[in-house]
Design a protein around this motif. Structure first.
Motif, mmCIF file in Angstrom:
data_model
loop_
_atom_site.group_PDB
_atom_site.id
_atom_site.type_symbol
_atom_site.label_atom_id
_atom_site.label_comp_id
_atom_site.label_asym_id
_atom_site.label_seq_id
_atom_site.Cartn_x
_atom_site.Cartn_y
_atom_site.Cartn_z
ATOM 1 N N GLU A 186 2.404 -12.389 5.141
ATOM 2 C CA GLU A 186 1.340 -12.191 6.034
ATOM 3 C C GLU A 186 1.090 -13.286 6.851
ATOM 4 O O GLU A 186 0.510 -13.179 7.909
ATOM 5 C CB GLU A 186 -0.015 -11.878 4.969
ATOM 6 C CG GLU A 186 -0.338 -13.065 4.001
ATOM 7 C CD GLU A 186 -1.532 -12.923 3.287
ATOM 8 O OE1 GLU A 186 -2.058 -11.556 3.534
ATOM 9 O OE2 GLU A 186 -1.891 -13.252 2.206
ATOM 10 N N HIS A 211 2.071 -11.252 0.171
ATOM 11 C CA HIS A 211 0.894 -11.735 0.148
ATOM 12 C C HIS A 211 0.591 -12.966 -0.901
ATOM 13 O O HIS A 211 -0.499 -12.938 -1.620
ATOM 14 C CB HIS A 211 -0.503 -10.646 -0.189
ATOM 15 C CG HIS A 211 -0.081 -9.290 0.525
ATOM 16 N ND1 HIS A 211 -0.558 -9.364 2.039
ATOM 17 C CD2 HIS A 211 0.211 -7.991 0.304
ATOM 18 C CE1 HIS A 211 -0.310 -8.112 2.373
ATOM 19 N NE2 HIS A 211 0.472 -7.341 1.419
ATOM 20 N N THR A 217 3.136 -5.560 -0.138
ATOM 21 C CA THR A 217 2.938 -4.141 0.410
ATOM 22 C C THR A 217 3.980 -3.415 0.951
ATOM 23 O O THR A 217 4.601 -4.508 1.972
ATOM 24 C CB THR A 217 1.814 -4.114 1.272
ATOM 25 O OG1 THR A 217 0.307 -4.447 0.554
ATOM 26 C CG2 THR A 217 1.188 -2.580 1.754
ATOM 27 N N ALA A 225 1.515 3.763 2.666
ATOM 28 C CA ALA A 225 1.589 2.084 2.488
ATOM 29 C C ALA A 225 1.316 1.963 1.188
ATOM 30 O O ALA A 225 0.282 2.790 0.431
ATOM 31 C CB ALA A 225 0.393 1.489 3.458
ATOM 32 N N ALA A 227 1.194 -0.834 -2.204
ATOM 33 C CA ALA A 227 0.870 -2.133 -2.595
ATOM 34 C C ALA A 227 0.803 -2.252 -4.166
ATOM 35 O O ALA A 227 0.538 -1.432 -4.912
ATOM 36 C CB ALA A 227 -0.444 -2.675 -2.242
ATOM 37 N N THR A 273 7.550 1.512 -6.077
ATOM 38 C CA THR A 273 6.677 0.668 -6.988
ATOM 39 C C THR A 273 7.672 -0.088 -7.962
ATOM 40 O O THR A 273 7.399 -0.986 -8.127
ATOM 41 C CB THR A 273 6.085 1.831 -7.892
ATOM 42 O OG1 THR A 273 5.010 2.672 -6.951
ATOM 43 C CG2 THR A 273 5.214 1.340 -8.787
#
Length: 303
Positions: A186, A211, A217, A225, A227, A273
């Motif tokens: 990020e 992140h 994500t 999207a 995460a 996932t």
């Protein structure tokens, strides 16, 4: 075969706080760490770079061989090895200053061909900044993409090495039509400007944003999207964590037989996932020990 293209260098890691703390040399460089992590995970991997004949260069090659990485594409030179001096803050995050003038990896030349059975090529970090090698890596990226080879890019921004930020940002955008998978932190995303949706429109089939301890994500072309949270761990330092994510994603995509832009675009929520959780577990293990020490397959279990 997954080919990792980019620099190999020596990280000088402080053994304490303060500017005059003792420094310990460690094998490093974003692409180098990615190649070692892929080898440890069991993916057939080759490293495409240029290293010095000095003692550091020999140690870097030995580290690749120990991880099972094919070093036959590595070019050699008499120039010294690049050095990166790390500074570790109270949260374990690393910042770097670089000693790059006249070093071996800057003189990389684009190879005439990739190793036989190459399925993917990964690029990133200093190698795409420092000329004349940067233009050679860029040529390799475009050539591989034109041949239908899956390409992955982690810009891994080192702002102190970039003399003209706007020129680099423009160059980054010019790479995107040749990129299958874009992975960035990020912090990188903020520095570069733009959004994952804008980048997807330029070429990649998926964009993964990390992140830190908060997880990852993925953004995909169909507008989704997804995460996943980070794995909780006592952080020693974050050196090599993002590189481990790169390797875990590529290894996982290889396992899913998804190393093509079309297959990547076709992955569903369940597959993403599994992939992101696998990458989060791998990065957490790397953060739990000093320096860039990515996990072995036996430490992670299956995808």
């Amino acid at each position: 075969m997954i080919v990792v293209a980019g620099e190999a260098l020596i990280d000088l890691v402080p053994q304490g706080r303060g500017a005059l703390a003792s420094l310990t040399p460690a094998l490093g460089g974003g692409p180098y760490n990615t190649a070692v992590a892929l080898g440890r995970l069991g993916s057939p991997t080759a490293f495409c770079s240029r290293t010095s004949f000095d003692a550091f260069g020999e140690a870097l090659l030995d580290g690749l061989r120990e991880a099972g990485v094919d070093v036959s594409p590595v070019q050699r030179g008499a120039e010294p090895t690049t050095l990166a001096v790390a500074t570790i803050d109270t949260n374990g995050s690393a910042a770097y200053s670089f000693y790059v003038d006249g070093t071996a990896d800057r003189l990389f030349a684009a190879p005439a061909s990739l190793p036989t059975d190459t399925r993917a090529v990964s690029f990133g970090t200093c190698s795409l900044v420092l000329e004349p090698g940067a233009s050679a890596y860029e040529e390799l990226l475009r050539t591989a993409a034109a041949q239908g080879v899956f390409t992955a890019l982690d810009p891994n921004i080192r702002a102190g090495l970039i003399p003209d930020a706007d020129a680099y940002r423009a160059r980054f955008k010019s790479w995107l039509p040749s990129v299958s998978l874009l992975k960035l932190s990020e912090e990188d995303a903020l520095w570069l400007g733009g959004t994952p949706r804008e980048w997807l429109a330029s070429g990649p089939s998926a964009v993964v944003v990390t992140h830190g301890g908060d997880g990852l994500t993925v953004f995909t072309r169909d507008g989704a999207a997804l995460a996943v949270p980070g794995e909780k761990v006592d952080v020693v330092d974050t050196i090599g964590a993002g590189d481990t994510v790169n390797a875990a994603l590529l290894h996982g995509l290889d396992t899913l037989d998804a190393l093509s832009p079309a297959a990547l675009a076709g992955l569903g929520v369940e597959d993403w996932t599994r992939l992101l959780r696998f990458a989060a577990r791998a990065a957490a293990i790397t953060c739990s020990r000093a320096g860039a020490q990515p996990p072995y397959a036996s430490e992670l279990g299956g995808l």
